[in-house]
Design an enzyme around this catalytic site. Structure first.
Site, mmCIF file in Angstrom:
data_model
loop_
_atom_site.group_PDB
_atom_site.id
_atom_site.type_symbol
_atom_site.label_atom_id
_atom_site.label_comp_id
_atom_site.label_asym_id
_atom_site.label_seq_id
_atom_site.Cartn_x
_atom_site.Cartn_y
_atom_site.Cartn_z
ATOM 1 N N CYS A 123 0.799 -1.233 0.000
ATOM 2 C CA CYS A 123 0.000 0.000 0.000
ATOM 3 C C CYS A 123 0.832 1.283 0.000
ATOM 4 O O CYS A 123 0.394 2.297 -0.516
ATOM 5 C CB CYS A 123 -1.012 0.009 1.133
ATOM 6 N N CYS A 131 -3.436 -2.614 -0.837
ATOM 7 C CA CYS A 131 -2.393 -3.524 -0.378
ATOM 8 C C CYS A 131 -2.102 -4.643 -1.379
ATOM 9 O O CYS A 131 -1.256 -5.498 -1.129
ATOM 10 C CB CYS A 131 -2.779 -4.107 0.979
ATOM 11 N N LYS A 196 -5.801 -8.504 11.480
ATOM 12 C CA LYS A 196 -5.705 -7.077 11.204
ATOM 13 C C LYS A 196 -7.070 -6.585 10.755
ATOM 14 O O LYS A 196 -7.597 -7.020 9.735
ATOM 15 C CB LYS A 196 -4.663 -6.818 10.126
ATOM 16 N N ARG A 218 -10.450 -0.538 2.869
ATOM 17 C CA ARG A 218 -9.780 -1.834 2.931
ATOM 18 C C ARG A 218 -10.697 -2.945 3.459
ATOM 19 O O ARG A 218 -10.227 -3.994 3.890
ATOM 20 C CB ARG A 218 -8.542 -1.731 3.815
ATOM 21 N N LYS A 249 -4.181 -6.479 15.584
ATOM 22 C CA LYS A 249 -4.034 -5.056 15.296
ATOM 23 C C LYS A 249 -5.354 -4.449 14.895
ATOM 24 O O LYS A 249 -6.032 -5.036 14.051
ATOM 25 C CB LYS A 249 -3.027 -4.911 14.152
ATOM 26 N N SER A 275 -1.398 3.876 15.348
ATOM 27 C CA SER A 275 -1.244 5.328 15.317
ATOM 28 C C SER A 275 -2.386 6.084 15.987
ATOM 29 O O SER A 275 -2.164 7.047 16.711
ATOM 30 C CB SER A 275 -1.071 5.790 13.872
HETATM 31 C C1 PBG Z 1 0.105 -1.280 5.935
HETATM 32 C C2 PBG Z 1 -0.032 -0.973 7.366
HETATM 33 C C3 PBG Z 1 -0.958 -0.136 8.026
HETATM 34 C C4 PBG Z 1 -0.544 -0.064 9.354
HETATM 35 C C5 PBG Z 1 0.577 -0.884 9.476
HETATM 36 N N1 PBG Z 1 0.856 -1.458 8.253
HETATM 37 C C6 PBG Z 1 -2.067 0.697 7.543
HETATM 38 C C7 PBG Z 1 -3.236 0.216 6.860
HETATM 39 O O1 PBG Z 1 -3.532 -0.971 6.752
HETATM 40 O O2 PBG Z 1 -3.926 1.102 6.359
HETATM 41 C C8 PBG Z 1 -1.193 0.788 10.429
HETATM 42 C C9 PBG Z 1 -0.323 1.172 11.556
HETATM 43 C C10 PBG Z 1 -0.813 2.270 12.412
HETATM 44 O O3 PBG Z 1 -1.923 2.804 12.261
HETATM 45 O O4 PBG Z 1 -0.047 2.632 13.313
HETATM 46 N N2 PBG Z 1 -0.718 -2.208 5.389
#
Ligand code: PBG
Length: 323
Positions: A123, A131, A196, A218, A249, A275
């Protein structure tokens, strides 16, 4: 059954020493992974508005930061790359001279002993921000696997200690395992972002990684928030395909998933304190609404208490100063 006044649970809460003696969960820097964002250029250090304290850095500056963090006791980092140019096929992800590959080679040399994990995803490298490969408005699964596998193999070649696929395509762990083994990296562990979720809490990261999807979202590949059994099936499949560790996550809104995964599986369990979880506390602390350090330590402790072995967190460097 003994009850009050015989039983007084406050006896062990009276002093800091007594509380510490019976503490059930402790944070150790050994269990933390510090995310770093690598961008092209030299001498670049671009602080991120949505992730206070975190910056995009060129390879030289990433090395400085990694070195400083390692000196403070940080054991591991995870690298995210933002390429010079993005294209439909995310070719920067599996370029042997790509941004993460370059960072790995330099870090390997300059900060020996620091564990180098890499995020394996397309991504940040695709012009559409998804992705996997895209056809029309569909994110294609099987044809994306080859590219993810190539990405992981090139990270291995450049010196990664473990690769962490975060794309959520079906079958990617098996494809990556086969590619690694084929290239002689049968000893390299895969940390699968197994559970995730499609989450609103990734907002600030997408600014940091410049990876917001150009259309849609996504939800056709990341997990649906209300589901926990499905998350366990993802973990089970990833382990069957050869994952050495699994990840949940985000972390805080999914503590029940962490607990369920811990009870069901014996593999090392990672949790990503994402984040948005970090940003919420930073923002509230900046307004004086809560004490950042206490709120952060309480959150991270909760993630461990739920059952995580390893935590990926933007507080890792600060934690090194606090602990
Ligand atoms: C990439 C990825 C993401 C995160 C980690 N690897 C973002 C997403 O899937 O949009 C998010 C990490 C975070 O928010 O700290 N695929």
């Amino acid at each position: 059954m003994s009850t009050f006044p015989l039983t007084r649970l406050r006896r062990f809460r009276r002093t800091a020493g007594l509380r510490s003696l019976v503490r059930e969960t402790r944070l150790s820097l050994d269990d933390f992974v510090y995310p770093l964002f690598v961008v092209p250029g030299e001498g670049v250090e671009r602080p991120l508005e949505g992730l206070p304290g975190i910056a995009q850095r060129s390879v030289d500056r990433v090395c400085d930061e990694a070195e400083a963090a390692h000196r403070l006791g940080v054991a591991a980092v995870i690298l995210f790359g933002i390429p010079e140019e993005k294209d439909e096929a995310g070719s920067g992800a599996y370029d042997d001279d790509g941004i993460v590959q370059r960072a790995l080679r330099v870090l390997r040399e300059r900060v020996p002993g620091l564990l180098l994990l890499t995020d394996v995803c397309l991504c940040e490298y695709t012009s559409h921000g998804h992705c996997g490969l895209v056809e029309g408005d569909e994110v294609l699964n099987d044809v994306s696997l080859e590219l993810l596998a190539k990405t992981a193999a090139s990270h291995a070649e450049a010196g990664a200690d473990a690769v962490c696929p975060s794309d959520m395509m079906d079958g990617r762990v098996g494809a990556i395992r086969a590619a690694l083994d084929g290239d002689g990296f049968d000893q390299l562990p895969i940390v699968a972002y197994s559970a995730k979720y499609a989450s609103a809490f990734y907002g600030p990261f997408r600014e940091a990684a410049e990876s917001a999807p150009a259309f849609g979202d996504r939800r056709s590949y990341q997990l649906d928030a209300p589901n926990v059994r499905e998350a366990l099936r993802e973990c089970e499949l990833d382990l069957a395909e050869g994952a050495d560790a699994i990840m949940v996550k985000p972390a805080l809104p999914y503590l029940d998933v962490i607990r369920a995964a811990r009870e069901r599986f014996d593999a090392p369990l990672f949790a990503y304190n994402v984040s948005g979880e970090y940003g919420m506390i930073k923002a509230a602390a900046a307004r004086g609404w809560l004490d950042e350090r206490q709120a952060a330590v309480e959150s991270l402790t909760a993630i461990k208490r739920a059952g995580a072995d390893v935590i990926v967190s933007y507080w890792t460097r600060e934690l090194a100063e606090w602990l």
